[in-house]
Scaffold this active site. Structure first.
Site, PDB file in Angstrom:
ATOM      1  N   ASP A 198      47.419  39.019  18.873  1.00 42.23           N
ATOM      2  CA  ASP A 198      47.683  40.407  18.476  1.00 42.23           C
ATOM      3  C   ASP A 198      48.556  40.474  17.221  1.00 42.23           C
ATOM      4  O   ASP A 198      49.380  39.585  16.986  1.00 42.23           O
ATOM      5  CB  ASP A 198      48.377  41.128  19.646  1.00 42.23           C
TER       6      ASP A 198
ATOM      7  N   TRP B 122      35.179  47.894  20.682  1.00 45.55           N
ATOM      8  CA  TRP B 122      34.057  48.619  20.053  1.00 45.55           C
ATOM      9  C   TRP B 122      34.499  50.005  19.604  1.00 45.55           C
ATOM     10  O   TRP B 122      33.874  50.621  18.751  1.00 45.55           O
ATOM     11  CB  TRP B 122      32.881  48.783  21.035  1.00 45.55           C
TER      12      TRP B 122
ATOM     13  N   ARG C 138      52.005  43.068  27.561  1.00 43.60           N
ATOM     14  CA  ARG C 138      50.970  43.468  28.522  1.00 43.60           C
ATOM     15  C   ARG C 138      49.778  42.517  28.428  1.00 43.60           C
ATOM     16  O   ARG C 138      49.657  41.747  27.483  1.00 43.60           O
ATOM     17  CB  ARG C 138      50.556  44.921  28.304  1.00 43.60           C
TER      18      ARG C 138
ATOM     19  N   ARG D 158      48.948  45.020  11.862  1.00 42.19           N
ATOM     20  CA  ARG D 158      50.322  45.291  11.400  1.00 42.19           C
ATOM     21  C   ARG D 158      50.743  44.301  10.313  1.00 42.19           C
ATOM     22  O   ARG D 158      51.417  44.656   9.352  1.00 42.19           O
ATOM     23  CB  ARG D 158      51.294  45.222  12.595  1.00 42.19           C
ATOM     24  N   TRP D 159      50.315  43.060  10.455  1.00 40.31           N
ATOM     25  CA  TRP D 159      50.642  42.028   9.460  1.00 40.31           C
ATOM     26  C   TRP D 159      50.094  42.445   8.092  1.00 40.31           C
ATOM     27  O   TRP D 159      50.792  42.369   7.081  1.00 40.31           O
ATOM     28  CB  TRP D 159      50.038  40.700   9.911  1.00 40.31           C
TER      29      TRP D 159
ATOM     30  N   ARG E 255      37.055  50.818  17.970  1.00 36.58           N
ATOM     31  CA  ARG E 255      37.775  50.793  16.689  1.00 36.58           C
ATOM     32  C   ARG E 255      36.873  51.363  15.581  1.00 36.58           C
ATOM     33  O   ARG E 255      35.651  51.446  15.767  1.00 36.58           O
ATOM     34  CB  ARG E 255      38.190  49.362  16.349  1.00 36.58           C
TER      35      ARG E 255
ATOM     36  N   LEU F  87      38.293  18.958  23.876  1.00 32.90           N
ATOM     37  CA  LEU F  87      38.883  20.280  24.118  1.00 32.90           C
ATOM     38  C   LEU F  87      37.749  21.267  24.349  1.00 32.90           C
ATOM     39  O   LEU F  87      36.718  21.190  23.694  1.00 32.90           O
ATOM     40  CB  LEU F  87      39.683  20.716  22.869  1.00 32.90           C
TER      41      LEU F  87
ATOM     42  N   HIS G 247      42.808  40.338   9.909  1.00 35.42           N
ATOM     43  CA  HIS G 247      41.865  39.578  10.754  1.00 35.42           C
ATOM     44  C   HIS G 247      41.410  38.310  10.025  1.00 35.42           C
ATOM     45  O   HIS G 247      41.296  37.240  10.619  1.00 35.42           O
ATOM     46  CB  HIS G 247      40.643  40.432  11.104  1.00 35.42           C
TER      47      HIS G 247
ATOM     48  N   GLU H 243      36.869  46.789  24.855  1.00 40.13           N
ATOM     49  CA  GLU H 243      37.362  48.092  24.359  1.00 40.13           C
ATOM     50  C   GLU H 243      37.406  48.144  22.823  1.00 40.13           C
ATOM     51  O   GLU H 243      37.513  49.228  22.240  1.00 40.13           O
ATOM     52  CB  GLU H 243      38.775  48.372  24.905  1.00 40.13           C
TER      53      GLU H 243
HETATM   54  C1  FPP Z   1      44.272  41.946  17.455  1.00 43.25           C
HETATM   55  O1  FPP Z   1      45.097  42.375  16.391  1.00 43.25           O
HETATM   56  C2  FPP Z   1      43.233  41.014  16.970  1.00 43.25           C
HETATM   57  C3  FPP Z   1      41.884  41.172  17.123  1.00 43.25           C
HETATM   58  C4  FPP Z   1      41.288  42.340  17.825  1.00 43.25           C
HETATM   59  C5  FPP Z   1      40.911  40.245  16.545  1.00 43.25           C
HETATM   60  C6  FPP Z   1      41.261  38.790  16.536  1.00 43.25           C
HETATM   61  C7  FPP Z   1      40.339  38.078  15.586  1.00 43.25           C
HETATM   62  C8  FPP Z   1      40.677  37.031  14.792  1.00 43.25           C
HETATM   63  C9  FPP Z   1      41.989  36.378  14.827  1.00 43.25           C
HETATM   64  C10 FPP Z   1      39.707  36.489  13.784  1.00 43.25           C
HETATM   65  C11 FPP Z   1      38.461  35.933  14.337  1.00 43.25           C
HETATM   66  C12 FPP Z   1      38.650  34.859  15.333  1.00 43.25           C
HETATM   67  C13 FPP Z   1      37.660  34.164  15.891  1.00 43.25           C
HETATM   68  C14 FPP Z   1      37.977  33.188  16.969  1.00 43.25           C
HETATM   69  C15 FPP Z   1      36.251  34.319  15.508  1.00 43.25           C
HETATM   70  P1  FPP Z   1      45.208  43.933  16.106  1.00 43.25           P
HETATM   71  O2  FPP Z   1      44.167  44.322  15.130  1.00 43.25           O
HETATM   72  O3  FPP Z   1      45.167  44.702  17.391  1.00 43.25           O
HETATM   73  O4  FPP Z   1      46.633  44.042  15.439  1.00 43.25           O
HETATM   74  P2  FPP Z   1      47.624  45.273  15.513  1.00 43.25           P
HETATM   75  O5  FPP Z   1      48.159  45.315  16.917  1.00 43.25           O
HETATM   76  O6  FPP Z   1      48.668  44.897  14.517  1.00 43.25           O
HETATM   77  O7  FPP Z   1      46.874  46.491  15.142  1.00 43.25           O
END
Ligand code: FPP
Length: 259
Positions: free
Chosen positions: A30, A79, A204, A34-35, A81, A141, A47, A77
């Site tokens: 997560d 989808w 959570r 925000r990053w 977004r 792995l 992402h 969930e």
């Molecule tokens: C949550 O951060 C992250 C995701 C919903 C996507 C995670 C995907 C990747 C790390 C890249 C692809 C990885 C693979 C394995 C193919 P958020 O967007 O909810 O962050 P926020 O809480 O800051 O809004």
């Protein structure tokens, strides 16, 4: 095939003095959005940056004898977004399969996707199938990518499979117990989940591995996913090793068993 450890066996073999590291780690990645926003960029930039952290955790898992790593890449969930963000996530998923599958294979990593893949387009489904087939015999792995995954979906899916088997007469209602139920979950054949890490500061589970979290140790960090490094992973593993896993017993009972 990796055997599942029973909770009882874990108590009997794991000494609190020299605790082995986790065999199965799951991560809620997560904080990408925000990053990116902190850097004045659009969320999808986060992402893309998150893929580098995925590479780092796979490397760490291989070097530290972790047998199974389950990453929450896309929830049932997600989808909901914005369309643009969903489509970038799908592209990234395609890209990772294109660019990384061979490298994972060379490094002995078995790739598995857990979740309802039927919702993905045919091209993505085919790439998933090919990557899973190519890496099927690897043992260093197991990298599980949870995509269109939900913990409740996993439980309902297991219940449906069992209900079908009851209808066909293959299973009787009396045969249904935790172990049979577990064998229908998407994580069947993997070691028991030992450690769940969530980055990004929230405390959570967000409908991730609900059934599998029963006795997992939980580690929360404020670090945002693109900043997650091998050092933070090591911190989580060290913290795990300091915990006393009691599986319902008292601390004194665990101490006696460990002697
Ligand atoms: C949550 O951060 C992250 C995701 C919903 C996507 C995670 C995907 C990747 C790390 C890249 C692809 C990885 C693979 C394995 C193919 P958020 O967007 O909810 O962050 P926020 O809480 O800051 O809004």
């Amino acid at each position: 095939m990796l055997g599942k450890r029973s909770n009882k066996a874990s108590v009997e073999t794991e000494s609190p003095v020299s605790v082995p590291g986790p065999q199965h780690v799951a991560i809620i990645m997560d904080g990408n959005g925000r990053w990116a926003q902190k850097k004045g960029k659009i969320r999808t930039f986060g992402h893309k940056a998150g893929v580098e952290s995925v590479r780092a955790v796979v490397r760490f898992a291989r070097q530290n004898d972790i047998k199974s790593l389950t990453l929450f890449a896309f929830s049932s969930e997600n989808w909901k977004r914005p369309e643009e963000e969903v489509s970038v996530l799908m592209e990234l998923f395609n890209l990772v399969l294109n660019n990384e599958a061979k490298r994972l294979h060379k490094n002995g990593v078995r790739l598995k996707v857990i979740g309802d893949v039927s919702a993905f387009d045919d091209k993505l489904k085919e790439k998933i199938r090919k990557a899973e087939d190519m890496t099927a015999e690897n043992e260093a792995l197991v990298l599980n990518i949870a995509a269109n995954y939900g913990g409740r979906w996993d439980i309902v899916n297991a219940a449906q499979q069992l209900a079908n088997e009851v209808v066909t007469g293959a299973v009787s209602i009396e045969d249904i117990n935790e172990s049979l139920f577990d064998s229908k979950m998407s994580t069947a054949d993997l070691p028991e989940l030992d450690l769940l890490i969530r980055t990004g500061g929230e405390h959570r589970i967000s409908n991730f591995l609900l059934w599998q979290c029963a006795y997992a140790e939980l580690f929360f960090t404020d670090v945002l996913w693109p900043d997650f490094s091998e050092e933070v992973f090591q911190e989580a593993v060290d913290d795990f090793k300091r915990r006393q896993r009691r599986f319902g017993l008292t601390g004194d009972q665990v101490d006696v068993i460990a002697k």
